[in-house]
Design an enzyme around this catalytic site. Sequence first.
Site, mmCIF file in Angstrom:
data_model
loop_
_atom_site.group_PDB
_atom_site.id
_atom_site.type_symbol
_atom_site.label_atom_id
_atom_site.label_comp_id
_atom_site.label_asym_id
_atom_site.label_seq_id
_atom_site.Cartn_x
_atom_site.Cartn_y
_atom_site.Cartn_z
ATOM 1 C CE LYS A 130 -16.032 -20.427 53.914
ATOM 2 N NZ LYS A 130 -15.510 -21.785 53.685
ATOM 3 C CG ASP A 170 -13.434 -21.676 56.521
ATOM 4 O OD1 ASP A 170 -13.263 -22.405 55.545
ATOM 5 O OD2 ASP A 170 -12.728 -20.660 56.723
HETATM 6 P P1 NDP Z 1 -8.388 -24.135 61.296
HETATM 7 O O1 NDP Z 1 -8.915 -22.946 62.018
HETATM 8 O O2 NDP Z 1 -8.648 -25.483 61.834
HETATM 9 O O3 NDP Z 1 -6.808 -23.995 61.098
HETATM 10 C C1 NDP Z 1 -6.247 -22.935 60.420
HETATM 11 C C2 NDP Z 1 -4.735 -23.067 60.500
HETATM 12 O O4 NDP Z 1 -4.164 -22.093 59.641
HETATM 13 C C3 NDP Z 1 -4.179 -22.809 61.898
HETATM 14 O O5 NDP Z 1 -3.009 -23.557 62.070
HETATM 15 C C4 NDP Z 1 -3.863 -21.320 61.851
HETATM 16 O O6 NDP Z 1 -2.850 -20.914 62.745
HETATM 17 C C5 NDP Z 1 -3.407 -21.152 60.415
HETATM 18 N N1 NDP Z 1 -3.705 -19.781 59.956
HETATM 19 C C6 NDP Z 1 -4.928 -19.198 59.859
HETATM 20 N N2 NDP Z 1 -4.821 -17.935 59.447
HETATM 21 C C7 NDP Z 1 -3.504 -17.717 59.283
HETATM 22 C C8 NDP Z 1 -2.763 -16.611 58.872
HETATM 23 N N3 NDP Z 1 -3.342 -15.445 58.554
HETATM 24 N N4 NDP Z 1 -1.413 -16.769 58.793
HETATM 25 C C9 NDP Z 1 -0.814 -17.952 59.106
HETATM 26 N N5 NDP Z 1 -1.483 -19.022 59.523
HETATM 27 C C10 NDP Z 1 -2.791 -18.906 59.603
HETATM 28 O O7 NDP Z 1 -8.954 -23.994 59.794
HETATM 29 P P2 NDP Z 1 -9.115 -25.122 58.690
HETATM 30 O O8 NDP Z 1 -7.993 -26.078 58.767
HETATM 31 O O9 NDP Z 1 -10.501 -25.601 58.745
HETATM 32 O O10 NDP Z 1 -9.001 -24.256 57.342
HETATM 33 C C11 NDP Z 1 -7.754 -24.005 56.691
HETATM 34 C C12 NDP Z 1 -8.013 -23.577 55.266
HETATM 35 O O11 NDP Z 1 -8.727 -24.615 54.580
HETATM 36 C C13 NDP Z 1 -8.855 -22.319 55.081
HETATM 37 O O12 NDP Z 1 -8.438 -21.653 53.909
HETATM 38 C C14 NDP Z 1 -10.249 -22.883 54.853
HETATM 39 O O13 NDP Z 1 -11.082 -21.980 54.157
HETATM 40 C C15 NDP Z 1 -9.906 -24.091 53.997
HETATM 41 N N6 NDP Z 1 -10.916 -25.118 53.946
HETATM 42 C C16 NDP Z 1 -11.361 -25.735 55.095
HETATM 43 C C17 NDP Z 1 -12.302 -26.743 55.007
HETATM 44 C C18 NDP Z 1 -12.722 -27.523 56.203
HETATM 45 O O14 NDP Z 1 -13.446 -28.521 56.020
HETATM 46 N N7 NDP Z 1 -12.291 -27.180 57.405
HETATM 47 C C19 NDP Z 1 -12.924 -27.099 53.727
HETATM 48 C C20 NDP Z 1 -12.317 -26.459 52.573
HETATM 49 C C21 NDP Z 1 -11.391 -25.485 52.720
HETATM 50 P P3 NDP Z 1 -3.229 -20.036 64.033
HETATM 51 O O15 NDP Z 1 -3.869 -21.007 64.978
HETATM 52 O O16 NDP Z 1 -1.935 -19.499 64.516
HETATM 53 O O17 NDP Z 1 -4.174 -18.963 63.563
#
Ligand code: NDP
Length: 449
Positions: A130, A170
Amino acid sequence: MNGEVPASVQAIYDEVLHRNAGETEFHQAVREVLESLAVVLDRHSEYTEMKTVQRICEPERQIIFRVPWQDDRGEVQINRGFRVEFNSALGPYKGGLRFHPSVNLGIVKFLGFEQIFKNALTGMPIGGGKGGSDFDPKGRSDAEIMRFCQSFMTELYRHLGEYTDVPAGDIGVGAREIGYLFGQYKRITNRYESGVLTGKGLGWGGALVRTEATGYGAAFFAEAMMKVRGESFDGKRVVVSGSGNVAVYGIEKVHQLGGTAVACSDSSGYVVDDKGIDLELLKQIKEVERGRIADYAQRRESADFVAGGSIWDVPCDVAMPSATQNELDGDAAAVLAGNGCRYVVEGANMPATPEAVDVFREAGVGFAPGKAANAGGVATSALEMQQNASRDRWTFEHSEARLAEIMRDIHARCHETAEEYGSPGDLVLGANVAGFLQVAEAVHAHGLI
Ligand code: NDP
């Protein structure tokens, strides 16, 4: 976590705490796995003798580097880059890059550690890693994002390769960032090495369904869990936190499977829409306009925006935390369970705190850990590598069918392993044990390296 770490793994845990002081998320991830492994060590003395668990807890390589770049005003900015190459027993290091101001070594190590077992569960030949940076992409222009990505890759490229280390996206890293990173890698190495990054654009080596894979996969996993209890998504109210890649496509598949997602969020608050989230509007705001979730409520009559607050107050049958780590604590879990929630499926990595997991266990709420439920993203990344290696391109239908099959297999493996190791229904234990056994066997076979 139910109080004490089992005695047989306490010394291992103490050593992890000592060697990785202050890295709380990493401690949390290791502890959760160790709690499941006591039963394995009882049956496999070779793993104790060869210190297999200790070796897996220590990354093979940790890279930390400076990322200097210039913003649009000409001001010099300096960020920190990370890549933790955790374990290559099953294949090249594989795992995403996260760009978020909260990123530090402990967070990257927690994510890399989880990734080892997740990747093993997919059954694909990929190791765990990662990376990321404390760079905040929010509010940055395209040109700034590009300059940052180019500087980041100028250091990282020397550690990558399709047989060495293959990053993906991510939080904060989507197709745009992967494009800039790939372009710089190609420029520096003079190689069109498609398999060095996944999540690429569809016109230049990307794979269909990769964008949708994590969210779709989590919904497929939830469906498999419900099937065991003789249920389905039909008529179920679903709450999905976040509104990024995982959340949007989790919602899409929930709707296709007969459920209704009624709430989603970002870091400023959440929206409730009892008519069901309008996916086209959500995609327009989040993917095209890169706007905020509050905009959704302004443009949809049936929706209300709640600033701050806890999305877990919204009553539902199924909860899919899909934003970030530790976003669902013990109190929120009690509210969810009290409101009749029956399934919690982690779309994000480690979104439920240990206290929350305990609450779900005690309340009989079906709980799917992220390393199993969100493995669809990395599994489809491995399918992207496969298509790149064979210069092939699969259809959407074929790729989605493969994803669905992989998710059902992961569920079955976790379910059966939990039964075999005396904890029927405990998918946390099932995922940790099944993932560990596959990695440990390979580590053992490769000798003391
Ligand atoms: P994105 O950046 O596309 O979206 C993240 C979302 O979560 C946004 O809506 C963001 O809101 C919100 N968010 C992030 N940090 C915080 C926080 N501290 N408090 C509240 N809301 C928060 O990321 P992904 O959808 O790709 O990833 C989401 C999760 O899934 C992570 O844990 C990632 O590790 C996991 N994951 C992702 C994969 C992938 O293929 N993308 C694969 C496996 C796991 P805002 O815009 O306001 O920050």
